[in-house]
Scaffold this active site. Sequence first.
Site: not given
Ligand code: BDR
Length: 322
Positions: A239
């Site tokens: 992500h």
């Molecule tokens: C986002 O949520 C967090 O847990 C990760 O680091 C990322 O920024 C993904 O949904």
Amino acid sequence: MVRLLLDTDPGIDDALALFLALASPDIQLEAVTTVSGNVHVDFTTRNALALLELAGRPGIPVARGCDRPLVRQPVIADYVHGQNGLGGVMLPEPQQRPVSVHAVDVILQKILEAPGEITLAAIGPLTNLALAVRREPRIAQLVREVLVMGGALRVPGNVTPVSEFNIFADPHAAHIVLHAGWPIRLVSLDATNHADMRREQFNALATRSHPVTQCMKAMVDYHLDDFGKARGITAFHMHDPLCLAAAISPDLIDWKPAYVDVELNGTLTLGATVAYFEKMEDIDPDLAHPRRSNVLASVGVDVERFVAMYMERIHNAFSLAR
Ligand code: BDR
Ligand code: CA
């Protein structure tokens, strides 16, 4: 050269994004600002310092930011990232301290000092950005671009059926940020869910035993074993690294203008991102729909090119045995 300010809550994928920034000769990382998100800001700040030192870049300033969301009760994601945020990987106690000013002050200072030059990438909950733009709305015109990892526009959420973690963790901040009038690229789950890297690819990076790639492997192993196995997850969703990559090569992603808003009142849908992709002039004004887009939304990604770029940069920067 991209002059980058990174707002982050490390976080396994935040760490992978930070390493990409450090591995990129076309990025000048001005400072790292931290926020409570995946784990409390005490941990995310310590992690940011420790990760920078592991990568041999202790001189990059780290500023500690907000310790809780603006309105809602705090939620963390230690079930995804481990209790310390880094999948239980124990890095040496950092030698550096955070700078003495708050993250919000660093964001303001950097953008006001260099009008039109700073790219702000936010890969955690948006608390720091919201306070910064409320305190000094002029930064909306002075920032070069804001990249946000957050939202689930045409796909399910990852923390509730409709909400993505960064927006859910501080929906009121997200609301302020989305309506602040600055140029936003929104890198949502619609793209990041496809940006997978496999365990073997991390193993391949780690074969030269650099501490950074060893750390990456250990974090990803933790995630796939402790979180992923029970849930049938076999690859790591990149992500935050994809959001960071958009600062370097925006053409890795397909973008569409959209009007995106955040649900603040739903009892079941808090933090849901609602997106209008229609051509605004086609919308019936009687329906009181929005008329103007407020983001460029990620609607597709060239996964192969992204992963190749990620692996090449990490390999070139962190492959020599020390
Ligand atoms: C986002 O949520 C967090 O847990 C990760 O680091 C990322 O920024 C993904 O949904
Ligand atoms: Ca994050």
